[in-house]
Motif scaffolding. Structure first.
Motif, PDB file in Angstrom:
ATOM      1  N   GLU A  86      16.968  -1.895 -13.479  1.00 47.86           N
ATOM      2  CA  GLU A  86      16.799  -0.804 -12.495  1.00 47.86           C
ATOM      3  C   GLU A  86      15.229  -0.680 -12.317  1.00 47.86           C
ATOM      4  N   VAL A  87      15.205   0.062 -11.229  1.00 46.45           N
ATOM      5  CA  VAL A  87      13.751   0.662 -10.788  1.00 46.45           C
ATOM      6  C   VAL A  87      13.502   1.880 -10.109  1.00 46.45           C
ATOM      7  N   ALA A  88      12.382   2.536 -10.498  1.00 50.42           N
ATOM      8  CA  ALA A  88      12.036   3.815  -9.903  1.00 50.42           C
ATOM      9  C   ALA A  88      10.620   3.583  -9.055  1.00 50.42           C
ATOM     10  N   LYS A 115       0.716  -1.192  -0.098  1.00 52.62           N
ATOM     11  CA  LYS A 115       0.052   0.035  -0.154  1.00 52.62           C
ATOM     12  C   LYS A 115       0.736   1.197   0.120  1.00 52.62           C
ATOM     13  N   GLY A 116       0.384   2.124  -0.836  1.00 54.01           N
ATOM     14  CA  GLY A 116       1.264   3.653  -0.980  1.00 54.01           C
ATOM     15  C   GLY A 116       2.592   3.682  -1.584  1.00 54.01           C
ATOM     16  N   VAL A 117       2.786   2.323  -2.424  1.00 52.17           N
ATOM     17  CA  VAL A 117       3.927   2.273  -3.184  1.00 52.17           C
ATOM     18  C   VAL A 117       3.627   1.922  -4.453  1.00 52.17           C
ATOM     19  N   LYS A 118       4.543   2.458  -5.537  1.00 55.73           N
ATOM     20  CA  LYS A 118       4.196   2.233  -6.947  1.00 55.73           C
ATOM     21  C   LYS A 118       5.709   2.105  -7.620  1.00 55.73           C
ATOM     22  N   VAL A 119       5.810   1.071  -8.383  1.00 53.85           N
ATOM     23  CA  VAL A 119       7.133   0.846  -8.963  1.00 53.85           C
ATOM     24  C   VAL A 119       7.058   0.488 -10.317  1.00 53.85           C
TER      25      VAL A 119
END
Length: 131
Positions: free
Chosen positions: A67-69, A57-61
């Motif tokens: 690599e990751v944003a 919850k509250g996380v978007k990837v």
């Protein structure tokens, strides 16, 4: 649900985006001054009703090949230094993702969605316990 996949001599390894989201959410929640993650109105309402125990919850990837944003939506405790807490969240999330997945974090954007105030009754109970 997307996943990261790598090949080696033994086979392939797949890391689902949701796994990276959970890692980021747990790392952010462990930072002092963070009261919780904000999943938006619908997500927060579902959790209050006990229908959703979503650790991401509250996380978007956005996961690439190597690599990751990450975008994190947090609620902070009243009285803390918001820039300091946000920086600690960025560092904790970066360290956790990179050490657990091997992905390089190129962005860790922190969005402060709210401030949590202690209620008057909680403050009085805490003062009473301290005396």
């Amino acid at each position: 649900m997307e996943s990261l996949e790598t090949e080696n001599s033994l086979g392939s390894i797949r890391i689902a985006d949701e796994v990276v989201e959970v890692i980021a959410g747990l790392a952010a929640s462990d930072v002092e001054g963070v009261v919780g993650m904000s999943g938006g109105f619908v997500g927060d309402l579902a959790q209050m009703l006990g229908r959703n125990k979503n650790l991401s919850k509250g996380v978007k990837v956005e996961v690439g090949e190597h690599e990751v944003a990450v975008d994190l939506f947090i609620v902070v405790e009243y009285g803390v230094s918001i820039p300091e807490v946000a920086y600690k969240v960025q560092e904790a999330v970066k360290d956790a993702i990179e050490s657990m997945t091997g992905l390089r974090v190129v962005e860790a954007n922190v969005h402060v969605q709210g401030v949590n105030f202690k209620s008057v009754s909680e403050s009085k109970e805490e003062d009473f316990r301290l005396k």
